[in-house]
Write a protein that holds these residues in place. Structure first.
Motif, short mmCIF file in Angstrom:
data_model
loop_
_atom_site.label_atom_id
_atom_site.label_comp_id
_atom_site.label_asym_id
_atom_site.label_seq_id
_atom_site.Cartn_x
_atom_site.Cartn_y
_atom_site.Cartn_z
N ASP A 50 0.82 -1.19 0.00
CA ASP A 50 0.00 0.00 0.00
C ASP A 50 0.86 1.25 0.00
O ASP A 50 2.07 1.21 0.12
CB ASP A 50 -0.99 -0.01 1.18
CG ASP A 50 -0.31 -0.04 2.53
OD1 ASP A 50 0.93 0.02 2.57
OD2 ASP A 50 -1.01 -0.12 3.55
N THR A 51 0.22 2.40 -0.16
CA THR A 51 0.95 3.65 -0.32
C THR A 51 1.70 4.04 0.94
O THR A 51 2.72 4.71 0.87
CB THR A 51 0.00 4.79 -0.72
OG1 THR A 51 -1.05 4.88 0.25
CG2 THR A 51 -0.58 4.53 -2.09
N GLU A 52 1.22 3.63 2.12
CA GLU A 52 1.94 3.95 3.35
C GLU A 52 3.29 3.24 3.38
O GLU A 52 4.28 3.81 3.81
CB GLU A 52 1.10 3.58 4.57
CG GLU A 52 -0.12 4.47 4.73
CD GLU A 52 -0.97 4.06 5.91
OE1 GLU A 52 -0.51 3.27 6.73
OE2 GLU A 52 -2.11 4.55 6.00
N ASP A 53 3.33 1.99 2.94
CA ASP A 53 4.61 1.28 2.88
C ASP A 53 5.56 1.95 1.90
O ASP A 53 6.74 2.06 2.16
CB ASP A 53 4.39 -0.18 2.48
CG ASP A 53 3.77 -1.00 3.61
OD1 ASP A 53 3.85 -0.56 4.77
OD2 ASP A 53 3.20 -2.06 3.32
N GLU A 54 5.02 2.40 0.77
CA GLU A 54 5.86 3.09 -0.20
C GLU A 54 6.39 4.39 0.38
O GLU A 54 7.51 4.79 0.10
CB GLU A 54 5.07 3.37 -1.47
CG GLU A 54 4.73 2.12 -2.25
CD GLU A 54 3.79 2.39 -3.42
OE1 GLU A 54 3.46 3.57 -3.66
OE2 GLU A 54 3.41 1.42 -4.07
N GLY A 55 5.61 5.05 1.22
CA GLY A 55 6.03 6.30 1.83
C GLY A 55 7.27 6.15 2.69
O GLY A 55 8.21 6.93 2.58
N TRP A 56 7.29 5.15 3.54
CA TRP A 56 8.47 5.01 4.39
C TRP A 56 9.66 4.52 3.58
O TRP A 56 10.80 4.88 3.87
CB TRP A 56 8.21 4.13 5.61
CG TRP A 56 8.22 2.65 5.39
CD1 TRP A 56 7.14 1.86 5.17
CD2 TRP A 56 9.35 1.78 5.39
NE1 TRP A 56 7.53 0.57 5.01
CE2 TRP A 56 8.89 0.48 5.15
CE3 TRP A 56 10.71 1.97 5.58
CZ2 TRP A 56 9.73 -0.62 5.08
CZ3 TRP A 56 11.55 0.87 5.51
CH2 TRP A 56 11.06 -0.40 5.26
N GLN A 57 9.42 3.73 2.55
CA GLN A 57 10.53 3.30 1.71
C GLN A 57 11.12 4.48 0.95
O GLN A 57 12.33 4.58 0.77
CB GLN A 57 10.09 2.20 0.75
CG GLN A 57 9.81 0.89 1.45
CD GLN A 57 9.23 -0.17 0.52
OE1 GLN A 57 8.82 0.13 -0.58
NE2 GLN A 57 9.20 -1.40 0.99
N MET A 58 10.27 5.39 0.50
CA MET A 58 10.76 6.58 -0.18
C MET A 58 11.52 7.45 0.80
O MET A 58 12.52 8.08 0.43
CB MET A 58 9.61 7.34 -0.82
CG MET A 58 9.04 6.63 -2.03
SD MET A 58 7.60 7.44 -2.74
CE MET A 58 8.26 9.01 -3.21
N GLY A 59 11.08 7.51 2.05
CA GLY A 59 11.79 8.28 3.07
C GLY A 59 13.18 7.71 3.33
O GLY A 59 14.16 8.46 3.42
N ILE A 60 13.27 6.41 3.41
CA ILE A 60 14.57 5.76 3.59
C ILE A 60 15.43 5.97 2.35
O ILE A 60 16.61 6.32 2.45
CB ILE A 60 14.39 4.24 3.87
CG1 ILE A 60 13.70 4.01 5.20
CG2 ILE A 60 15.73 3.52 3.83
CD1 ILE A 60 14.53 4.34 6.41
N GLY A 61 14.85 5.78 1.18
CA GLY A 61 15.60 5.94 -0.06
C GLY A 61 16.12 7.37 -0.23
O GLY A 61 17.28 7.58 -0.62
N GLY A 62 15.27 8.35 0.04
CA GLY A 62 15.69 9.74 -0.07
C GLY A 62 16.79 10.08 0.93
O GLY A 62 17.74 10.81 0.61
N SER A 63 16.66 9.55 2.14
CA SER A 63 17.68 9.79 3.16
C SER A 63 19.01 9.15 2.78
O SER A 63 20.08 9.75 2.97
CB SER A 63 17.21 9.27 4.52
OG SER A 63 16.08 9.99 4.94
N ILE A 64 18.96 7.95 2.24
CA ILE A 64 20.20 7.30 1.81
C ILE A 64 20.84 8.09 0.66
O ILE A 64 22.06 8.27 0.63
CB ILE A 64 19.94 5.83 1.42
CG1 ILE A 64 19.62 5.03 2.68
CG2 ILE A 64 21.13 5.23 0.68
CD1 ILE A 64 19.16 3.61 2.42
N PHE A 65 20.00 8.60 -0.25
CA PHE A 65 20.52 9.42 -1.34
C PHE A 65 21.24 10.65 -0.79
O PHE A 65 22.35 10.99 -1.21
CB PHE A 65 19.39 9.83 -2.29
CG PHE A 65 19.82 10.79 -3.35
CD1 PHE A 65 20.54 10.36 -4.45
CD2 PHE A 65 19.52 12.15 -3.24
CE1 PHE A 65 20.96 11.25 -5.44
CE2 PHE A 65 19.93 13.04 -4.21
CZ PHE A 65 20.65 12.60 -5.31
#
Length: 99
Positions: free
Chosen positions: A2-17
């Motif tokens: 769901d979109t909530e799971d994608e949200g935290w993954q995007m947060g992790i991905g953006g932070s790693i970037f």
């Protein structure tokens, strides 16, 4: 997913970037323009990325904890309903009402 799971993954991905970008600016770039200090900018990006990762993981952990608590409550409610059904006499065992 769901979109909530994608949200935290995007947060992790953006932070790693941001963490990688900051590390590149701090340790790999040797240029030094007069208008910006790239090493300080790199450190700031790495700190911001670390804070972003911590915040994202804490929200994710609290969400998972709330989901686990909710599922436990659902299981308890279902178990209580099953017990209540078992305690009721079957329709053929009920005494007929006299009126």
């Amino acid at each position: 997913m769901d979109t909530e799971d994608e949200g935290w993954q995007m947060g992790i991905g953006g932070s790693i970037f941001l963490l990688v970008l900051g590390a590149i600016l701090k340790f790999a770039v040797k240029a030094s323009p007069d208008w910006i200090d790239l090493q300080v900018t790199g450190v700031i990006l790495m700190i911001a990325a670390t804070v972003g990762i911590v915040i994202t993981l804490s929200f994710w952990r609290s969400k998972k904890s709330a989901e686990a608590q909710t599922s436990q409550e659902i299981r308890r409610t279902n178990a209580a309903r099953r017990e209540a059904r078992r305690a009721e006499p079957a329709p053929e065992q009920r005494k007929p009402q006299q009126g």
